[in-house]
Scaffold this motif. Structure first.
Motif, PDB file in Angstrom:
ATOM      1  N   ARG A  13     -11.912  -4.198   1.145  1.00  0.00           N
ATOM      2  CA  ARG A  13     -11.431  -2.870   1.525  1.00  0.00           C
ATOM      3  C   ARG A  13     -12.447  -2.192   2.422  1.00  0.00           C
TER       4      ARG A  13
ATOM      5  N   ALA B 197     -13.236   1.811   3.687  1.00  0.00           N
ATOM      6  CA  ALA B 197     -12.968   3.247   3.707  1.00  0.00           C
ATOM      7  C   ALA B 197     -13.491   3.829   5.015  1.00  0.00           C
TER       8      ALA B 197
ATOM      9  N   GLY C 143       0.813  -1.201   0.000  1.00  0.00           N
ATOM     10  CA  GLY C 143       0.000   0.000   0.000  1.00  0.00           C
ATOM     11  C   GLY C 143       0.847   1.251   0.000  1.00  0.00           C
TER      12      GLY C 143
ATOM     13  N   GLY D 153      -4.126  -5.562   7.195  1.00  0.00           N
ATOM     14  CA  GLY D 153      -4.541  -4.484   6.313  1.00  0.00           C
ATOM     15  C   GLY D 153      -3.378  -3.622   5.859  1.00  0.00           C
ATOM     16  N   THR D 154      -3.539  -3.022   4.692  1.00  0.00           N
ATOM     17  CA  THR D 154      -2.550  -2.084   4.165  1.00  0.00           C
ATOM     18  C   THR D 154      -3.295  -0.878   3.605  1.00  0.00           C
ATOM     19  N   GLN D 155      -2.834   0.316   3.954  1.00  0.00           N
ATOM     20  CA  GLN D 155      -3.516   1.553   3.571  1.00  0.00           C
ATOM     21  C   GLN D 155      -3.182   1.929   2.137  1.00  0.00           C
TER      22      GLN D 155
ATOM     23  N   THR E  61      -9.535   4.928  -2.141  1.00  0.00           N
ATOM     24  CA  THR E  61      -8.842   5.103  -0.867  1.00  0.00           C
ATOM     25  C   THR E  61      -9.506   4.281   0.228  1.00  0.00           C
ATOM     26  N   ALA E  62      -8.721   3.435   0.885  1.00  0.00           N
ATOM     27  CA  ALA E  62      -9.251   2.523   1.903  1.00  0.00           C
ATOM     28  C   ALA E  62      -8.106   1.710   2.486  1.00  0.00           C
ATOM     29  N   VAL E  63      -8.413   0.994   3.548  1.00  0.00           N
ATOM     30  CA  VAL E  63      -7.521  -0.052   4.028  1.00  0.00           C
ATOM     31  C   VAL E  63      -7.931  -1.345   3.316  1.00  0.00           C
ATOM     32  N   TYR E  64      -6.960  -2.006   2.712  1.00  0.00           N
ATOM     33  CA  TYR E  64      -7.214  -3.226   1.960  1.00  0.00           C
ATOM     34  C   TYR E  64      -6.758  -4.439   2.768  1.00  0.00           C
ATOM     35  N   TYR E  65      -7.638  -5.446   2.802  1.00  0.00           N
ATOM     36  CA  TYR E  65      -7.391  -6.654   3.570  1.00  0.00           C
ATOM     37  C   TYR E  65      -7.474  -7.884   2.666  1.00  0.00           C
TER      38      TYR E  65
ATOM     39  N   THR F  52      -3.982   5.149  -0.340  1.00  0.00           N
ATOM     40  CA  THR F  52      -4.505   6.506  -0.420  1.00  0.00           C
ATOM     41  C   THR F  52      -4.276   7.047  -1.820  1.00  0.00           C
TER      42      THR F  52
END
Length: 115
Positions: free
Chosen positions: A38, A40, A9, A108-110, A90-94, A112
């Protein structure tokens, strides 16, 4: 026990690309479907893409044609290639997989997307 660790990320401008990775411990990765979700800020977690153990893929309409999910079972690793990124991505992705009714999630990885 399965451990999932995401990476890749970061901050990217609109129209740019990122490639997320999900490294899995244990021996079940190759036999299970893997997903990317993800979340947001202020929104519920949503399913982004799915890949079965055999390589069949499905995508949310919002990312279809821009994102590609893949996997390398020999490396116990899954990927999410994200192109033509938009601010709404834009979100944290899991990454996630389920094994015998137990859900496993990474930390998770951010991502942006902003100019």
């Amino acid at each position: 026990q399965v451990r999932l660790v995401e990476s890749g990320g970061g901050l990217v401008q609109p129209g740019g690309s990122l490639r997320l990775s999900c490294a899995a411990s244990g021996s079940i990765f190759s036999i299970r479907t893997m997903d990317w979700y993800r979340q947001a800020p202020g929104k519920e977690r949503e399913l982004v893409a799915v890949i079965t153990s055999g390589g069949t893929t499905t995508y949310a309409d919002s990312v279809k044609g821009r994102f590609t999910i893949s996997r390398e079972n020999s490396k116990n690793t899954g990927y999410l290639q994200m192109n033509i990124l938009k601010p709404e991505d834009t979100a944290v992705y899991y990454c996630h997989l389920r094994h015998f009714s137990v859900d496993y999630w990474g930390q998770g990885t951010q991502v942006t997307v902003s100019s």
